[in-house]
Motif scaffolding. Structure first.
Motif, PDB file in Angstrom:
ATOM      1  N   LEU A 134     -24.006  75.361   5.051  1.00  0.00           N
ATOM      2  CA  LEU A 134     -23.066  76.194   4.879  1.00  0.00           C
ATOM      3  C   LEU A 134     -21.728  76.125   5.922  1.00  0.00           C
ATOM      4  CD1 LEU A 134     -24.922  79.365   3.611  1.00  0.00           C
ATOM      5  CD2 LEU A 134     -23.082  77.965   2.153  1.00  0.00           C
ATOM      6  N   ASP A 135     -22.314  75.901   7.250  1.00  0.00           N
ATOM      7  CA  ASP A 135     -21.574  75.705   8.346  1.00  0.00           C
ATOM      8  C   ASP A 135     -22.272  74.619   9.266  1.00  0.00           C
ATOM      9  OD1 ASP A 135     -20.062  75.509  10.625  1.00  0.00           O
ATOM     10  OD2 ASP A 135     -20.343  77.756  11.050  1.00  0.00           O
ATOM     11  N   PRO A 136     -21.756  73.381   9.079  1.00  0.00           N
ATOM     12  CA  PRO A 136     -22.210  72.024   9.811  1.00  0.00           C
ATOM     13  C   PRO A 136     -22.050  72.327  11.268  1.00  0.00           C
ATOM     14  CG  PRO A 136     -21.010  71.495   7.831  1.00  0.00           C
ATOM     15  CD  PRO A 136     -20.677  72.830   7.959  1.00  0.00           C
ATOM     16  N   ASN A 137     -21.160  73.249  11.828  1.00  0.00           N
ATOM     17  CA  ASN A 137     -20.899  73.307  12.911  1.00  0.00           C
ATOM     18  C   ASN A 137     -21.726  74.616  13.783  1.00  0.00           C
ATOM     19  OD1 ASN A 137     -19.118  71.043  13.190  1.00  0.00           O
ATOM     20  ND2 ASN A 137     -17.531  72.553  12.236  1.00  0.00           N
ATOM     21  N   TYR A 138     -22.644  74.798  13.097  1.00  0.00           N
ATOM     22  CA  TYR A 138     -23.503  76.049  13.577  1.00  0.00           C
ATOM     23  C   TYR A 138     -24.505  75.730  14.603  1.00  0.00           C
ATOM     24  CZ  TYR A 138     -25.433  80.809  13.083  1.00  0.00           C
ATOM     25  OH  TYR A 138     -26.223  81.905  13.313  1.00  0.00           O
ATOM     26  N   ALA A 139     -24.419  75.400  15.858  1.00  0.00           N
ATOM     27  CA  ALA A 139     -25.367  74.887  16.797  1.00  0.00           C
ATOM     28  C   ALA A 139     -26.813  75.710  16.697  1.00  0.00           C
ATOM     29  CB  ALA A 139     -24.653  75.007  18.080  1.00  0.00           C
ATOM     30  N   ASP A 140     -26.723  76.949  16.583  1.00  0.00           N
ATOM     31  CA  ASP A 140     -27.809  77.946  16.553  1.00  0.00           C
ATOM     32  C   ASP A 140     -28.690  77.499  15.624  1.00  0.00           C
ATOM     33  OD1 ASP A 140     -27.447  78.728  19.070  1.00  0.00           O
ATOM     34  OD2 ASP A 140     -26.758  80.849  18.532  1.00  0.00           O
ATOM     35  N   ALA A 141     -28.323  77.269  14.587  1.00  0.00           N
ATOM     36  CA  ALA A 141     -29.073  76.828  13.121  1.00  0.00           C
ATOM     37  C   ALA A 141     -29.644  75.677  13.226  1.00  0.00           C
ATOM     38  CB  ALA A 141     -28.108  76.923  11.924  1.00  0.00           C
ATOM     39  N   TRP A 142     -28.761  74.478  13.747  1.00  0.00           N
ATOM     40  CA  TRP A 142     -29.263  73.310  13.945  1.00  0.00           C
ATOM     41  C   TRP A 142     -30.614  73.500  14.803  1.00  0.00           C
ATOM     42  CZ3 TRP A 142     -28.713  69.217  11.087  1.00  0.00           C
ATOM     43  CH2 TRP A 142     -27.391  69.022  10.333  1.00  0.00           C
ATOM     44  N   SER A 143     -30.441  74.162  16.226  1.00  0.00           N
ATOM     45  CA  SER A 143     -31.450  74.264  16.836  1.00  0.00           C
ATOM     46  C   SER A 143     -32.755  74.850  16.305  1.00  0.00           C
ATOM     47  CB  SER A 143     -31.015  75.088  18.227  1.00  0.00           C
ATOM     48  OG  SER A 143     -31.901  75.281  18.956  1.00  0.00           O
ATOM     49  N   SER A 144     -32.515  75.906  15.416  1.00  0.00           N
ATOM     50  CA  SER A 144     -33.567  76.637  14.775  1.00  0.00           C
ATOM     51  C   SER A 144     -34.321  75.730  13.805  1.00  0.00           C
ATOM     52  CB  SER A 144     -33.046  77.964  14.216  1.00  0.00           C
ATOM     53  OG  SER A 144     -32.703  78.822  15.055  1.00  0.00           O
ATOM     54  N   LEU A 145     -33.518  74.915  13.016  1.00  0.00           N
ATOM     55  CA  LEU A 145     -33.984  73.914  12.091  1.00  0.00           C
ATOM     56  C   LEU A 145     -34.961  73.089  12.851  1.00  0.00           C
ATOM     57  CD1 LEU A 145     -34.516  72.563   9.531  1.00  0.00           C
ATOM     58  CD2 LEU A 145     -32.257  71.742   9.963  1.00  0.00           C
ATOM     59  N   SER A 146     -34.520  72.485  14.161  1.00  0.00           N
ATOM     60  CA  SER A 146     -35.310  71.409  15.092  1.00  0.00           C
ATOM     61  C   SER A 146     -36.633  72.198  15.425  1.00  0.00           C
ATOM     62  CB  SER A 146     -34.496  71.199  16.012  1.00  0.00           C
ATOM     63  OG  SER A 146     -35.085  70.088  16.852  1.00  0.00           O
ATOM     64  N   GLY A 147     -36.268  73.383  15.894  1.00  0.00           N
ATOM     65  CA  GLY A 147     -37.691  74.210  16.286  1.00  0.00           C
ATOM     66  C   GLY A 147     -38.681  74.285  15.238  1.00  0.00           C
ATOM     67  N   SER A 148     -38.330  74.706  14.239  1.00  0.00           N
ATOM     68  CA  SER A 148     -39.173  74.898  13.152  1.00  0.00           C
ATOM     69  C   SER A 148     -39.972  73.748  12.621  1.00  0.00           C
ATOM     70  CB  SER A 148     -38.461  75.623  11.815  1.00  0.00           C
ATOM     71  OG  SER A 148     -38.255  77.132  12.107  1.00  0.00           O
ATOM     72  N   LEU A 149     -39.009  72.652  12.541  1.00  0.00           N
ATOM     73  CA  LEU A 149     -39.658  71.231  12.077  1.00  0.00           C
ATOM     74  C   LEU A 149     -40.651  70.849  13.097  1.00  0.00           C
ATOM     75  CD1 LEU A 149     -36.474  69.497  10.772  1.00  0.00           C
ATOM     76  CD2 LEU A 149     -38.359  69.974   9.479  1.00  0.00           C
ATOM     77  N   PHE A 150     -40.217  71.114  14.420  1.00  0.00           N
ATOM     78  CA  PHE A 150     -41.005  70.534  15.389  1.00  0.00           C
ATOM     79  C   PHE A 150     -42.451  71.517  15.366  1.00  0.00           C
ATOM     80  CE2 PHE A 150     -43.114  70.538  19.575  1.00  0.00           C
ATOM     81  CZ  PHE A 150     -43.338  69.100  19.688  1.00  0.00           C
ATOM     82  N   LEU A 151     -42.255  72.540  15.482  1.00  0.00           N
ATOM     83  CA  LEU A 151     -43.492  73.582  15.371  1.00  0.00           C
ATOM     84  C   LEU A 151     -44.570  73.132  14.258  1.00  0.00           C
ATOM     85  CD1 LEU A 151     -42.023  76.722  16.792  1.00  0.00           C
ATOM     86  CD2 LEU A 151     -43.635  75.146  17.846  1.00  0.00           C
ATOM     87  N   SER A 152     -43.745  72.970  13.040  1.00  0.00           N
ATOM     88  CA  SER A 152     -44.609  72.723  11.907  1.00  0.00           C
ATOM     89  C   SER A 152     -45.405  71.571  11.907  1.00  0.00           C
ATOM     90  CB  SER A 152     -43.645  72.825  10.493  1.00  0.00           C
ATOM     91  OG  SER A 152     -43.107  73.777  10.401  1.00  0.00           O
ATOM     92  N   VAL A 153     -44.880  70.664  12.622  1.00  0.00           N
ATOM     93  CA  VAL A 153     -45.615  69.385  12.767  1.00  0.00           C
ATOM     94  C   VAL A 153     -46.718  69.477  14.026  1.00  0.00           C
ATOM     95  CG1 VAL A 153     -45.452  67.111  13.854  1.00  0.00           C
ATOM     96  CG2 VAL A 153     -43.798  67.757  12.219  1.00  0.00           C
TER      97      VAL A 153
END
Length: 193
Positions: free
Chosen positions: A97-116
């Motif tokens: 929805l907002d490709p310039n939303y830095a916090d969402a990108w950061s949260s996505l990265s964190g969730s992916l990393f923690l899932s692994v």
């Protein structure tokens, strides 16, 4: 003249000092004016920040993207497989929805990393996606401490590159100095590596 001193020289020096004082006063006034303008801009920015809605404060003007990120935060806070899976979907929706939303990108990265990291999903492709998401977040907001931390974590997990990860962790701690989670990540890295 009786003392043998030149009146022309004295008047020349007086004119020189007069011009020096005028120039110094003009420079001081220009500097003061610039300072006042800068302070007024900061004041207007602070007022705008106070008046901003919660989603604008988080770095987006897209309400739906903010809602998706907020839902992801709630879902991911369970630290369970289903919670992480749903959180990842919400973060992916937020960045779509907002490709310039830095916090969402950061949260996505964190969730992916923690899932692994928790063994909930296989690492290869998920860690690549986590690193890409962290890189996007850092590009959009280089001062986002958690994005730097996730980028360092992914670098360690994928490349075992401690020399590149350590400065990222240290920078994250400097930026988020009051966040114990960032300090914990740096300490854990020293303990493991």
């Amino acid at each position: 003249l009786d003392a043998g001193k030149s009146v022309k020289r004295r008047r020349s020096l007086q004119r020189g000092w007069t011009w020096t004082w005028k120039i110094a006063a003009a420079v001081a006034l220009v500097g003061l004016g610039a300072l006042l303008v800068r302070n007024e801009r900061h004041r207007h920015a602070a007022i705008a920040q106070l008046k901003a809605s919660p989603f604008e404060k988080s770095g987006t003007r897209n309400y739906a993207a903010w809602q998706a990120r907020e839902r992801g935060e709630m879902m991911g806070s369970t630290f369970a497989a289903t919670g992480f899976s749903n959180a990842i979907q919400q973060y992916e929706r937020a960045v779509a929805l907002d490709p310039n939303y830095a916090d969402a990108w950061s949260s996505l990265s964190g969730s992916l990393f923690l899932s692994v990291d928790k063994g909930l999903i296989p690492g290869g492709e998920a860690l690549q996606r986590a690193r890409f998401s962290a890189e996007q977040a850092v590009k959009l907001d280089p001062a986002n401490a958690w994005s730097l931390s996730w980028l360092a974590e992914c670098g360690l997990a994928l490349d075992y590159d401690f020399a590149r990860a350590e400065p990222l962790f240290r920078r994250a701690v400097r930026l988020g100095h009051d966040d114990p989670g960032l300090r914990h990540n740096l300490a854990r890295v020293f303990w493991i590596y």
